[in-house]
Write a protein that holds these residues in place. Structure first.
Motif, PDB file in Angstrom:
ATOM      1  N   PRO A 346       0.831  -1.209   0.000  1.00  0.00           N
ATOM      2  CA  PRO A 346       0.000   0.000   0.000  1.00  0.00           C
ATOM      3  C   PRO A 346       0.862   1.254   0.000  1.00  0.00           C
ATOM      4  O   PRO A 346       2.039   1.224   0.354  1.00  0.00           O
ATOM      5  N   SER A 347       0.256   2.351  -0.392  1.00  0.00           N
ATOM      6  CA  SER A 347       0.963   3.630  -0.376  1.00  0.00           C
ATOM      7  C   SER A 347       0.021   4.704   0.120  1.00  0.00           C
ATOM      8  O   SER A 347      -1.204   4.544   0.119  1.00  0.00           O
ATOM      9  N   LYS A 348       0.597   5.797   0.553  1.00  0.00           N
ATOM     10  CA  LYS A 348      -0.215   6.922   0.983  1.00  0.00           C
ATOM     11  C   LYS A 348      -0.908   7.533  -0.228  1.00  0.00           C
ATOM     12  O   LYS A 348      -0.290   7.766  -1.263  1.00  0.00           O
ATOM     13  N   VAL A 349      -2.223   7.769  -0.108  1.00  0.00           N
ATOM     14  CA  VAL A 349      -2.965   8.388  -1.196  1.00  0.00           C
ATOM     15  C   VAL A 349      -3.836   9.502  -0.631  1.00  0.00           C
ATOM     16  O   VAL A 349      -4.107   9.563   0.564  1.00  0.00           O
ATOM     17  N   ARG A 350      -4.267  10.375  -1.520  1.00  0.00           N
ATOM     18  CA  ARG A 350      -5.128  11.477  -1.097  1.00  0.00           C
ATOM     19  C   ARG A 350      -6.470  10.950  -0.597  1.00  0.00           C
ATOM     20  O   ARG A 350      -6.981   9.945  -1.072  1.00  0.00           O
ATOM     21  N   LYS A 378       3.850  -4.982   2.898  1.00  0.00           N
ATOM     22  CA  LYS A 378       5.047  -4.148   2.964  1.00  0.00           C
ATOM     23  C   LYS A 378       4.604  -2.690   2.970  1.00  0.00           C
ATOM     24  O   LYS A 378       4.035  -2.202   1.991  1.00  0.00           O
ATOM     25  N   CYS A 379       4.856  -2.008   4.086  1.00  0.00           N
ATOM     26  CA  CYS A 379       4.299  -0.676   4.262  1.00  0.00           C
ATOM     27  C   CYS A 379       5.277   0.219   5.015  1.00  0.00           C
ATOM     28  O   CYS A 379       6.267  -0.244   5.583  1.00  0.00           O
ATOM     29  N   GLU A 380       4.969   1.517   5.020  1.00  0.00           N
ATOM     30  CA  GLU A 380       5.782   2.474   5.764  1.00  0.00           C
ATOM     31  C   GLU A 380       5.485   2.407   7.259  1.00  0.00           C
ATOM     32  O   GLU A 380       6.373   2.549   8.088  1.00  0.00           O
ATOM     33  N   ASP A 381       4.215   2.213   7.597  1.00  0.00           N
ATOM     34  CA  ASP A 381       3.820   2.053   8.988  1.00  0.00           C
ATOM     35  C   ASP A 381       2.452   1.368   9.029  1.00  0.00           C
ATOM     36  O   ASP A 381       1.768   1.260   8.013  1.00  0.00           O
ATOM     37  N   VAL A 382       2.075   0.899  10.202  1.00  0.00           N
ATOM     38  CA  VAL A 382       0.793   0.221  10.360  1.00  0.00           C
ATOM     39  C   VAL A 382      -0.277   1.294  10.557  1.00  0.00           C
ATOM     40  O   VAL A 382      -0.582   1.714  11.668  1.00  0.00           O
ATOM     41  N   ASP A 383      -0.858   1.747   9.440  1.00  0.00           N
ATOM     42  CA  ASP A 383      -1.815   2.840   9.486  1.00  0.00           C
ATOM     43  C   ASP A 383      -3.227   2.316   9.237  1.00  0.00           C
ATOM     44  O   ASP A 383      -3.490   1.113   9.294  1.00  0.00           O
ATOM     45  N   GLU A 384      -4.122   3.228   8.923  1.00  0.00           N
ATOM     46  CA  GLU A 384      -5.528   2.870   8.728  1.00  0.00           C
ATOM     47  C   GLU A 384      -5.713   1.885   7.583  1.00  0.00           C
ATOM     48  O   GLU A 384      -6.527   0.956   7.657  1.00  0.00           O
ATOM     49  N   ILE A 385      -4.949   2.074   6.512  1.00  0.00           N
ATOM     50  CA  ILE A 385      -5.068   1.174   5.361  1.00  0.00           C
ATOM     51  C   ILE A 385      -4.673  -0.239   5.753  1.00  0.00           C
ATOM     52  O   ILE A 385      -5.354  -1.221   5.419  1.00  0.00           O
ATOM     53  N   VAL A 386      -3.554  -0.377   6.457  1.00  0.00           N
ATOM     54  CA  VAL A 386      -3.092  -1.698   6.871  1.00  0.00           C
ATOM     55  C   VAL A 386      -4.112  -2.367   7.784  1.00  0.00           C
ATOM     56  O   VAL A 386      -4.392  -3.569   7.677  1.00  0.00           O
ATOM     57  N   LEU A 387      -4.696  -1.613   8.690  1.00  0.00           N
ATOM     58  CA  LEU A 387      -5.696  -2.177   9.590  1.00  0.00           C
ATOM     59  C   LEU A 387      -6.920  -2.669   8.821  1.00  0.00           C
ATOM     60  O   LEU A 387      -7.510  -3.707   9.153  1.00  0.00           O
ATOM     61  N   LYS A 388      -7.308  -1.928   7.768  1.00  0.00           N
ATOM     62  CA  LYS A 388      -8.425  -2.393   6.939  1.00  0.00           C
ATOM     63  C   LYS A 388      -8.072  -3.691   6.223  1.00  0.00           C
ATOM     64  O   LYS A 388      -8.905  -4.596   6.087  1.00  0.00           O
ATOM     65  N   ILE A 389      -6.820  -3.780   5.738  1.00  0.00           N
ATOM     66  CA  ILE A 389      -6.381  -5.016   5.092  1.00  0.00           C
ATOM     67  C   ILE A 389      -6.469  -6.179   6.069  1.00  0.00           C
ATOM     68  O   ILE A 389      -6.924  -7.282   5.710  1.00  0.00           O
ATOM     69  N   ILE A 405       3.779  -8.538   8.350  1.00  0.00           N
ATOM     70  CA  ILE A 405       3.815  -7.107   8.083  1.00  0.00           C
ATOM     71  C   ILE A 405       5.255  -6.640   8.206  1.00  0.00           C
ATOM     72  O   ILE A 405       5.902  -6.870   9.224  1.00  0.00           O
ATOM     73  N   GLN A 406       5.739  -5.989   7.173  1.00  0.00           N
ATOM     74  CA  GLN A 406       7.130  -5.543   7.164  1.00  0.00           C
ATOM     75  C   GLN A 406       7.182  -4.039   6.952  1.00  0.00           C
ATOM     76  O   GLN A 406       6.676  -3.522   5.948  1.00  0.00           O
ATOM     77  N   CYS A 407       7.792  -3.340   7.887  1.00  0.00           N
ATOM     78  CA  CYS A 407       7.978  -1.894   7.785  1.00  0.00           C
ATOM     79  C   CYS A 407       9.478  -1.590   7.798  1.00  0.00           C
ATOM     80  O   CYS A 407      10.232  -2.236   8.536  1.00  0.00           O
ATOM     81  N   PRO A 408       9.934  -0.628   7.013  1.00  0.00           N
ATOM     82  CA  PRO A 408      11.365  -0.296   6.999  1.00  0.00           C
ATOM     83  C   PRO A 408      11.866   0.107   8.379  1.00  0.00           C
ATOM     84  O   PRO A 408      11.218   0.862   9.100  1.00  0.00           O
ATOM     85  N   GLY A 409      13.019  -0.416   8.748  1.00  0.00           N
ATOM     86  CA  GLY A 409      13.645  -0.049  10.006  1.00  0.00           C
ATOM     87  C   GLY A 409      13.046  -0.691  11.228  1.00  0.00           C
ATOM     88  O   GLY A 409      13.403  -0.372  12.348  1.00  0.00           O
ATOM     89  N   THR A 410      12.090  -1.606  11.042  1.00  0.00           N
ATOM     90  CA  THR A 410      11.477  -2.286  12.170  1.00  0.00           C
ATOM     91  C   THR A 410      11.531  -3.777  11.954  1.00  0.00           C
ATOM     92  O   THR A 410      11.801  -4.270  10.866  1.00  0.00           O
ATOM     93  N   ALA A 411      11.250  -4.501  13.001  1.00  0.00           N
ATOM     94  CA  ALA A 411      11.226  -5.965  12.881  1.00  0.00           C
ATOM     95  C   ALA A 411       9.964  -6.388  12.145  1.00  0.00           C
ATOM     96  O   ALA A 411       9.019  -5.639  11.957  1.00  0.00           O
TER      97      ALA A 411
END
Length: 416
Positions: A346-350, A378-389, A405-411
């Motif tokens: 996923p990516s950030k969208v308007r 694979k995401c930047e952070d666990v945000d609203e989109i990830v929670l919906k997924i 779930i894989q985020c950069p710089g985190t386990a």
């Protein structure tokens, strides 16, 4: 050698010809002065590599006649296995005396001569500076019973050029930084097709017919999404749309807005009357990667009419599936019964795209994922989109240990 013995000339002719085929053509020709026995070796090299013109004294003015003479000297000689044209043209300098139309006529004659030498592999690349100016291939079929592999870069092709039915042995085609000015592309024999960074004219939709295709790569092209016909032998496909495409609604909808001033919707069908424009051509794939921005409405509209992906085992979805209802993710979970691995990026969208009208609405039916072994997010952070997924995946009954779930710089996350 200290003894002065000519060991190289004692090599078998086939070895000498192979060595010469690895050299740029002007260096291979120069070997004719080494000795009397070397006078004609260059004529039998199985490959010719022609590079120019800016590195030549006189530029295109001297490079052109050299190529003419070389191809003429090969007439009646050994067949060519491959021919590689790598032309770098300085429009302001090289073509000051050599105008573009004259150069185009010349390079088209080179291609025809190469094909007459029973060539099997042809690579033709044109780079122009200081500005990009694709060279136009004449509107006539490329005809060869021997050609198996073709690479075109930096050229403009029209209808007959892009009809490859006169090349019955062609199995591998690569096009890069080309302009496609045809309503049709066709080859009954092609198995591997790669189209990258090409321009498809904006008010046309190109129909693509490649019934024998096994692998398909369509990456970062500009213009209208083409119409794909059935590809029953397809195994792998990679499709990526970045910023530049014309299939978006000016009014922010994912269905027909009905506004005649909206070029995106007004020219949607063109001469075609297909319910499913693009995705149906990919339904036989076992390995599929799809990436686009959510406002590329062709994919969203296609889901309403697309048949099941009955062979699909590996799927990567990037950016495009992000919408308020995650309709695309749900659609594939419902219509890819053999899916084993799903990767979501996923990516950030308007916010306006998250709530776009006309997006695909999933069928109200149970989601079955009996073959699904692993889902990677694979995401930047666990945000609203990830929670919906995660909510959607939870509805499939997929065990949590199969979700990563894989985020950069985190386990790697397994609990949330």
């Amino acid at each position: 050698m200290a003894s002065g013995a000519d060991r190289i000339s004692d090599l078998p002719e086939g070895v000498l010809h192979h060595i010469l085929s690895l050299l740029p053509a002007h260096d291979a020709v120069r070997t004719c002065v080494l000795a009397q026995s070397w006078r004609h070796h260059w004529r039998f090299a199985p490959a010719v590599r022609l590079a120019g013109c800016t590195g030549w004294s006189g530029g295109a003015y001297t490079f052109g006649p050299f190529v003419d003479g070389l191809l003429l000297a090969r007439r009646g000689g050994a067949p060519l296995d491959s021919c590689d044209f790598d032309l770098d043209l300085d429009i302001d300098l090289d073509l000051g005396q050599y105008d573009v139309p004259k150069m185009e006529r010349r390079v088209n004659s080179w291609i025809r001569r190469a094909l007459r030498r029973q060539i099997r592999e042809l690579r033709f690349e044109v780079t122009t500076t200081p500005r990009r100016l694709p060279l136009t291939l004449e509107d006539r079929n490329l005809a060869s019973e021997h050609l198996t592999r073709l690479e075109l870069m930096g050229v403009r092709g029209n209808a007959r050029v892009l009809d490859f039915s006169c090349c019955p042995a062609l199995v591998d085609l690569k096009m890069e930084e080309c302009e496609v000015g045809s309503l049709e592309m066709h080859s009954p024999s092609l198995k591997h097709l790669r189209i990258r960074y090409c321009l498809f004219y904006s008010n046309y939709r190109t129909g693509m017919s490649f019934p024998s295709l096994v692998s398909f790569e369509f990456v970062t092209n500009v213009g209208r999404v083409p119409v794909l016909e059935s590809m029953p032998s397809l195994e792998t496909a990679k499709v990526r749309y970045d910023h530049f495409y014309d299939d978006r609604c000016d009014n922010g909808r994912l269905d027909d807005c009905g506004d005649v001033s909206c070029d995106g919707c007004y020219y949607y069908y063109g001469p075609y009357d297909y319910n499913c424009m693009f995705l149906e051509g990919l339904t036989e794939a076992t390995d599929l990667k799809l990436s686009a921005y959510p406002d590329l409405y062709v994919f969203n509209r296609d889901l309403e009419w697309c048949p099941a992906f009955s062979k699909l085992k590996t799927l990567v979805l990037s950016r495009w599936f992000v919408s308020a209802d995650l309709g695309a993710v749900i659609w594939f979970l419902c219509h890819a019964p053999l899916l084993e691995k799903l990767t979501l990026k996923p990516s950030k969208v308007r916010n306006s795209l998250m709530n776009s009208e006309g997006s695909y609405r999933p069928l109200e039916q149970p989601i079955k994922a009996s073959h699904l072994q692993i889902v990677e997010i694979k995401c930047e952070d666990v945000d609203e989109i990830v929670l919906k997924i995660l909510e959607v995946l939870n509805a499939t009954g997929l065990p949590q240990e199969k979700i990563r779930i894989q985020c950069p710089g985190t386990a790697m996350y397994k609990d949330w």
